[in-house]
Design an enzyme around this catalytic site. Structure first.
Site, short mmCIF file in Angstrom:
data_model
loop_
_atom_site.label_atom_id
_atom_site.label_comp_id
_atom_site.label_asym_id
_atom_site.label_seq_id
_atom_site.Cartn_x
_atom_site.Cartn_y
_atom_site.Cartn_z
N GLY A 19 -6.74 4.55 3.11
CA GLY A 19 -5.90 5.41 3.94
C GLY A 19 -5.38 4.72 5.19
O GLY A 19 -4.29 5.02 5.65
N PHE A 20 -6.17 3.80 5.70
CA PHE A 20 -5.79 3.18 6.97
C PHE A 20 -6.19 1.71 7.03
O PHE A 20 -7.21 1.33 6.44
CB PHE A 20 -6.48 3.92 8.14
N GLY B 187 -7.39 -1.61 9.42
CA GLY B 187 -8.21 -1.80 10.62
C GLY B 187 -9.58 -1.16 10.60
O GLY B 187 -10.20 -0.98 11.65
N MET C 276 -2.05 4.48 -3.88
CA MET C 276 -3.02 5.48 -3.42
C MET C 276 -2.32 6.82 -3.50
O MET C 276 -2.04 7.46 -2.47
CB MET C 276 -3.48 5.13 -2.01
N MET D 213 1.00 5.27 -0.14
CA MET D 213 0.12 6.42 0.11
C MET D 213 0.93 7.71 0.11
O MET D 213 2.04 7.74 0.65
CB MET D 213 -0.52 6.27 1.49
N GLY E 244 -5.04 -7.08 6.08
CA GLY E 244 -3.96 -6.42 6.79
C GLY E 244 -3.97 -6.81 8.25
O GLY E 244 -3.25 -7.72 8.69
N SER E 245 -4.84 -6.16 9.02
CA SER E 245 -4.86 -6.45 10.46
C SER E 245 -5.19 -7.90 10.75
O SER E 245 -4.65 -8.48 11.70
CB SER E 245 -5.83 -5.50 11.17
N HIS F 58 -0.51 -1.35 -4.68
CA HIS F 58 -1.73 -0.55 -4.66
C HIS F 58 -1.33 0.91 -4.47
O HIS F 58 -0.96 1.31 -3.36
CB HIS F 58 -2.62 -1.07 -3.50
N MET G 224 -12.39 -1.31 -3.36
CA MET G 224 -12.09 -0.91 -1.99
C MET G 224 -13.35 -1.10 -1.14
O MET G 224 -14.41 -0.55 -1.46
CB MET G 224 -11.67 0.57 -1.93
N ASP H 298 -10.40 -5.16 -0.86
CA ASP H 298 -9.41 -4.63 0.09
C ASP H 298 -10.07 -3.79 1.16
O ASP H 298 -10.67 -2.76 0.86
CB ASP H 298 -8.41 -3.79 -0.73
N GLY H 299 -9.94 -4.25 2.42
CA GLY H 299 -10.37 -3.45 3.54
C GLY H 299 -11.41 -4.13 4.42
O GLY H 299 -12.47 -4.53 3.95
N GLY H 300 -11.03 -4.30 5.68
CA GLY H 300 -11.99 -4.81 6.66
C GLY H 300 -12.34 -6.28 6.51
O GLY H 300 -13.42 -6.71 6.91
N ASP I 82 0.83 -1.20 0.00
CA ASP I 82 0.00 0.00 0.00
C ASP I 82 0.86 1.25 0.00
O ASP I 82 1.46 1.59 1.02
CB ASP I 82 -0.88 0.00 1.26
#
Ligand code: DX5
Ligand code: ZN
Length: 218
Positions: free
Chosen positions: A141-142, A144, A67, A36, A197-198, A65, A136, A175-177, A34
């Site tokens: 951006g973050f 978690g 961003m 950014m 990720g997390s 990726h 997405m 991607d995400g969560g 990622d």
């Protein structure tokens, strides 16, 4: 076969090399990187020097990726740093078609990503040229953050669009969560590459966490 793509954004950067090797040992096929710029997204992560440093440590697919605003300015650098797939954001590139063609001309795979609020229909004309679409499922951006449920509809829409235009090899990445509780839902909707990720780096139980995600898919 579904690919798991751990995002190193959630790794402990003081042990990055070790964590990358453990991700490979855990059986992940892709390494999600990622990048950014503090402009396209309200966070700054890392860039090509870090990618270059970890490239010799692994054979995993480097799934980059971007961003960043106007990513076409930096394609050469990311290719030189060892990218296998370069994904740019629809929202960040004014001349999307030109950028797609440029990435392809460099001999790497090309992906386009959509923020949660961006409609899948905007990819109608370019989807046949793409190797990957990245949906997405959080605002980028973050790590978690919580999975946005309507992303499942967007995955289904992209799957249908790919079918209609005959792009049967399209990678559909989400991607995400994503974690053990919802990985199966995204795959049933049509995703074949899942970023985590997390969920992978949690408590530094990297190999165990990857195994848990695979088991949740069974
Ligand atoms: C968010 C990044 C993601 C993020 C995923 O901007 O693109 O790749 O690291 O992290 P989790 O899986 O924790 O949501
Ligand atoms: Zn990402």
């Amino acid at each position: 076969m579904v690919k798991i793509a751990p995002s190193i954004l959630s790794a402990d950067f003081s042990k990055l090399g070790e964590h990358v090797k453990r991700v490979e040992k855990g059986g992940a096929e892709f390494l999600h990187i990622d990048v950014m710029d503090g402009n396209f997204v309200p966070n700054i992560s890392f860039g090509f020097p870090i990618m270059k440093a970890i490239r010799p440590l692994t054979d995993m697919v480097f799934d980059v990726h971007l961003m960043i605003e106007e990513p076409s300015r930096y394609i050469d650098e990311f290719v030189n740093a060892g990218a296998d797939i370069i994904t740019i954001h629809y929202e960040a590139e004014r001349h999307l078609d030109r950028a797609i063609e440029y990435i392809k001309s460099k001999g790497v795979k090309v992906g386009v990503s959509l923020n949660p609020g961006t409609s899948t229909t905007l990819l109608k004309n370019v989807i046949k040229k793409l190797d990957m679409v990245l949906i997405m499922s959080v605002n980028p951006g973050f790590g978690g953050q919580k999975f946005i449920d309507y992303s499942l509809d967007k995955i289904k829409e992209i799957k249908e669009m790919a079918r209609e235009c005959g792009n049967n090899d399209l990678l559909i990445e989400v991607d995400g969560g994503i974690g053990k509780d919802n990985i199966k839902d995204v795959v049933l909707a049509g995703a074949n590459v899942v970023v985590a990720g997390s969920a992978v780096f949690k408590e530094e139980k990297i190999e165990e966490n990857i195994k848990g995600l695979r088991e949740a898919l069974a």
